[in-house]
Design a protein around this motif. Sequence first.
Motif, PDB file in Angstrom:
ATOM      1  N   UNK A   2       0.819  -1.542   0.153  1.00  0.00           N
ATOM      2  CA  UNK A   2      -0.044  -0.391   0.059  1.00  0.00           C
ATOM      3  C   UNK A   2       1.029   1.040  -0.540  1.00  0.00           C
ATOM      4  N   UNK A   3       2.655   1.034   0.731  1.00  0.00           N
ATOM      5  CA  UNK A   3       2.942   2.347   0.335  1.00  0.00           C
ATOM      6  C   UNK A   3       4.101   2.511  -0.250  1.00  0.00           C
ATOM      7  N   UNK A   4       4.023   1.267  -1.645  1.00  0.00           N
ATOM      8  CA  UNK A   4       4.607   2.069  -2.421  1.00  0.00           C
ATOM      9  C   UNK A   4       3.731   2.170  -3.323  1.00  0.00           C
ATOM     10  N   UNK A   5       2.655   2.137  -3.526  1.00  0.00           N
ATOM     11  CA  UNK A   5       1.596   1.935  -4.519  1.00  0.00           C
ATOM     12  C   UNK A   5       0.691   3.648  -3.965  1.00  0.00           C
ATOM     13  N   UNK A   6       0.096   4.084  -3.288  1.00  0.00           N
ATOM     14  CA  UNK A   6      -0.449   4.663  -2.479  1.00  0.00           C
ATOM     15  C   UNK A   6      -0.720   6.150  -3.512  1.00  0.00           C
ATOM     16  N   UNK A   7       0.521   6.629  -3.775  1.00  0.00           N
ATOM     17  CA  UNK A   7       1.123   7.543  -4.753  1.00  0.00           C
ATOM     18  C   UNK A   7       0.663   6.945  -6.673  1.00  0.00           C
ATOM     19  N   UNK A   8       0.497   5.772  -6.104  1.00  0.00           N
ATOM     20  CA  UNK A   8       0.075   6.095  -7.751  1.00  0.00           C
ATOM     21  C   UNK A   8      -0.960   4.874  -8.038  1.00  0.00           C
ATOM     22  N   UNK A   9      -1.877   5.058  -7.702  1.00  0.00           N
ATOM     23  CA  UNK A   9      -3.402   4.715  -7.681  1.00  0.00           C
ATOM     24  C   UNK A   9      -3.701   4.931  -7.040  1.00  0.00           C
ATOM     25  N   UNK A  10      -5.193   5.377  -7.476  1.00  0.00           N
ATOM     26  CA  UNK A  10      -6.905   6.696  -6.816  1.00  0.00           C
ATOM     27  C   UNK A  10      -6.618   5.665  -5.470  1.00  0.00           C
ATOM     28  N   UNK A  11      -6.838   6.118  -4.109  1.00  0.00           N
ATOM     29  CA  UNK A  11      -7.627   5.107  -3.425  1.00  0.00           C
ATOM     30  C   UNK A  11      -7.896   5.984  -2.912  1.00  0.00           C
ATOM     31  N   UNK A  12      -9.401   5.580  -2.038  1.00  0.00           N
ATOM     32  CA  UNK A  12     -10.336   6.130  -1.149  1.00  0.00           C
ATOM     33  C   UNK A  12     -10.023   5.218   0.533  1.00  0.00           C
ATOM     34  N   UNK A  13     -10.653   5.566   1.191  1.00  0.00           N
ATOM     35  CA  UNK A  13     -10.477   5.025   2.173  1.00  0.00           C
ATOM     36  C   UNK A  13     -10.758   3.021   2.252  1.00  0.00           C
ATOM     37  N   UNK A  14     -11.654   2.463   1.133  1.00  0.00           N
ATOM     38  CA  UNK A  14     -11.921   0.968   0.990  1.00  0.00           C
ATOM     39  C   UNK A  14     -10.575   0.266   1.134  1.00  0.00           C
ATOM     40  N   UNK A  15      -9.400   0.437   1.186  1.00  0.00           N
ATOM     41  CA  UNK A  15      -8.240  -0.348   0.775  1.00  0.00           C
ATOM     42  C   UNK A  15      -7.336   0.078   2.392  1.00  0.00           C
ATOM     43  N   UNK A  16      -7.740   1.499   2.718  1.00  0.00           N
ATOM     44  CA  UNK A  16      -7.151   1.485   3.901  1.00  0.00           C
ATOM     45  C   UNK A  16      -7.853   0.798   5.143  1.00  0.00           C
ATOM     46  N   UNK A  17      -8.827   0.636   4.316  1.00  0.00           N
ATOM     47  CA  UNK A  17      -9.997   0.191   5.924  1.00  0.00           C
ATOM     48  C   UNK A  17      -9.802  -1.534   5.713  1.00  0.00           C
ATOM     49  N   UNK A  18      -9.739  -1.793   4.501  1.00  0.00           N
ATOM     50  CA  UNK A  18      -9.312  -3.377   4.498  1.00  0.00           C
ATOM     51  C   UNK A  18      -7.831  -3.697   5.309  1.00  0.00           C
ATOM     52  N   UNK A  19      -7.357  -3.555   5.604  1.00  0.00           N
ATOM     53  CA  UNK A  19      -5.788  -3.227   6.421  1.00  0.00           C
ATOM     54  C   UNK A  19      -5.918  -3.065   7.598  1.00  0.00           C
ATOM     55  N   UNK A  20      -7.023  -2.424   8.010  1.00  0.00           N
ATOM     56  CA  UNK A  20      -7.508  -2.354   9.337  1.00  0.00           C
ATOM     57  C   UNK A  20      -8.637  -3.090   9.597  1.00  0.00           C
ATOM     58  N   UNK A  21      -8.902  -3.632   8.964  1.00  0.00           N
ATOM     59  CA  UNK A  21      -9.822  -4.791   9.475  1.00  0.00           C
ATOM     60  C   UNK A  21      -8.972  -6.257   8.699  1.00  0.00           C
ATOM     61  N   UNK A  22      -7.400  -6.327   8.896  1.00  0.00           N
ATOM     62  CA  UNK A  22      -6.879  -7.136   8.873  1.00  0.00           C
ATOM     63  C   UNK A  22      -6.041  -7.176  10.153  1.00  0.00           C
ATOM     64  N   UNK A  23      -5.582  -5.918  10.132  1.00  0.00           N
ATOM     65  CA  UNK A  23      -5.031  -6.034  11.999  1.00  0.00           C
ATOM     66  C   UNK A  23      -5.542  -6.034  12.549  1.00  0.00           C
ATOM     67  N   UNK A  24      -6.734  -5.996  12.481  1.00  0.00           N
ATOM     68  CA  UNK A  24      -7.793  -6.222  13.560  1.00  0.00           C
ATOM     69  C   UNK A  24      -7.761  -7.474  13.582  1.00  0.00           C
ATOM     70  N   UNK A  25      -8.265  -8.867  12.700  1.00  0.00           N
ATOM     71  CA  UNK A  25      -8.450  -9.928  12.053  1.00  0.00           C
ATOM     72  C   UNK A  25      -6.557 -10.061  13.630  1.00  0.00           C
ATOM     73  N   UNK A  26      -5.544  -9.983  13.046  1.00  0.00           N
ATOM     74  CA  UNK A  26      -4.218 -10.711  13.677  1.00  0.00           C
ATOM     75  C   UNK A  26      -4.369  -9.825  14.750  1.00  0.00           C
ATOM     76  N   UNK A  27      -5.470  -9.596  15.210  1.00  0.00           N
ATOM     77  CA  UNK A  27      -5.157  -8.782  16.870  1.00  0.00           C
ATOM     78  C   UNK A  27      -4.345  -7.572  17.256  1.00  0.00           C
ATOM     79  N   UNK A  28      -3.843  -6.902  16.460  1.00  0.00           N
ATOM     80  CA  UNK A  28      -3.220  -5.798  16.523  1.00  0.00           C
ATOM     81  C   UNK A  28      -3.382  -4.568  16.186  1.00  0.00           C
TER      82      UNK A  28
END
Length: 610
Positions: A281-307
């Motif tokens: 995400x950090x590598x591509x965030x300036x190359x692709x127009x990203x709204x809150x959906x992808x960061x939201x996926x990361x948030x959910x991922x860290x949630x499932x990892x109990x982080x």
Amino acid sequence: ERCADSGGCVRNHMWLIRAASKEGDVARALGAFEQLKQELPHLVDPIAYNIVIDACACNRDMAAAERVAEEMRAAHGVNVVTYNTLIKGYCLSGDLAMGKRILHRLEAEGFTPDAASFCCILSLAAKSLNVKEVWNTIAGMDRHGVPLDSFSASLLMQAARKAPKPKDGNGLLTLMDRTDFCIVDDQVIFNSVLDACIYRRDRRRLSRAVNAYSSATFTPSGRTYGLLIQACAMLHRSQRCWELWEELTARGDIKVNEALFGLMIDALVESRQVAAAYDLFQQWRTKVDCDAVIPCTLIKGFAKMDEPDKAMAVYEEMKAAGAKMNVVAYTALINANCRRGFTKRAEALLEEAQASGFKPNAVTYASLIRGHCLCGDLHAALSIFHTMSEKGFQADNVIYNTLLDGCVQNSNFQLADELLELMKERQVTKSNYTLSTTVKMWSRRGDLDKAFEALNATLSDDTSPPVDAQVGACIVGACMHNRAPDRALKVFEEMKRWPNFDGPDVNTYSSMIGGLARHGQARQSVRIAEEACEALRASPEEDQRCIAATSLTQMFKALRHERLQQEVGYPLFQKLKAAGQPVDSKWLNRPWGRDKAAWNDDGQDGWWGE
């Protein structure tokens, strides 16, 4: 010269008829045909008649088409093309019954139907999700030796994806097993197959489709790459996801958009590579127009990892970057904290979201309910449930499942019974999560028969989705918890024949291995462990699925206790090692003491309370 002139005249009239047909003017097409009959009656042959019938059929004027067909019958007789054209017209009009009637007439008059005879009927049946007629039509094709063409196969896979009844959708997927069904004939059918298998979670056929991709001759589109990444994520082939991503990003003719980027992030999160997903995400965030959906996926991922702290860090980055938060992102963040029982932080986030103009949704409330349930505060969880209802939210199965799980975790079985009855009364759709929780509830209440009753009711219900691997792990765990290892062995074999079952999974194998060892069936435990070595063996492109170390520890302890270490223990150790399972030399050498982590009276190997 007269013949040449006549031929040119006929061609001109045919051109006029086709042009009128394309413009939807049946009257003009019929007029051109009448003029031809008057000027050159001796040149009006069956081909000319069929062209006029086709003009009528394509414009859904079946009365005119039938009238011209009867005139043709009297003048020249009809042929297969005539009947196929009439079938096409009725199917274009949505009249499946008449299309079938014409097909029966074709056969009754001694003609042999061909691919065109069945194609339109099959297409209409598939598009209208008339599964019964799909199978009837395929039976007719088989009777006459007519193979499936790629167009029909693609429509059938779309029907498998869209069929409202899981049984119908899963049944249509069995068409992939036919010898005349070529998965990689073209890109359209390949994409349809992937989409249907992903939606129906048919991992066996999905694996076959992904493996067949290597022999495809078409150049994959962006959609194909997206579906392949989704498929490989479902099949636990994270390395293959990376290979596809590199191949995709090296293509200069495909622009990586937010949808494709999001699928790759989803795939990494699904394979628990959340840190890698964050780096990408950090590598591509300036190359692709990203709204809150992808960061939201990361948030959910860290949630499932109990982080939750890492989830909060992503949130802070979003705020610092001025990214616009949405209700999904807020809900994911609230859920991340609730999963760890950080209800105070979650409630503070809810207030912040409401101050920004966002209103909580049903998932937000479910997260808060889950957080309070984890903390053992059922009173607070029920209070949120009632607040949600007062604000006009209709509780769905997510809400009820969350409350039900809280009741089971806190042994409030009376309230659990009331919730199940309320779900039945309000016709709330029950999911596999509902069934898993119900099985765990009856297990904790010591009523294994009731657990099996709930399971069998779902298996016999054609409207229910296929039972998943989590349910299989739960019913096995319930048997072990209630000291019924023989019953566990029986259901373990039965589940392999459950319709479209995606197990047994590693949790089920772990529970069987550890449970059998605890209940004095060391040899059976070894048999299941040997089976697991094969069933869970990762192919070069799959992620390794590891048997729980606690279960293997229990098994080797039982072998030592029964003095089977030399005969069985050492060979098994080598098999586990060769299969890529993590092994510990202490299992062979250590003197066994009472190890609570390795010998749990409740048979809980970590998954039970999740």
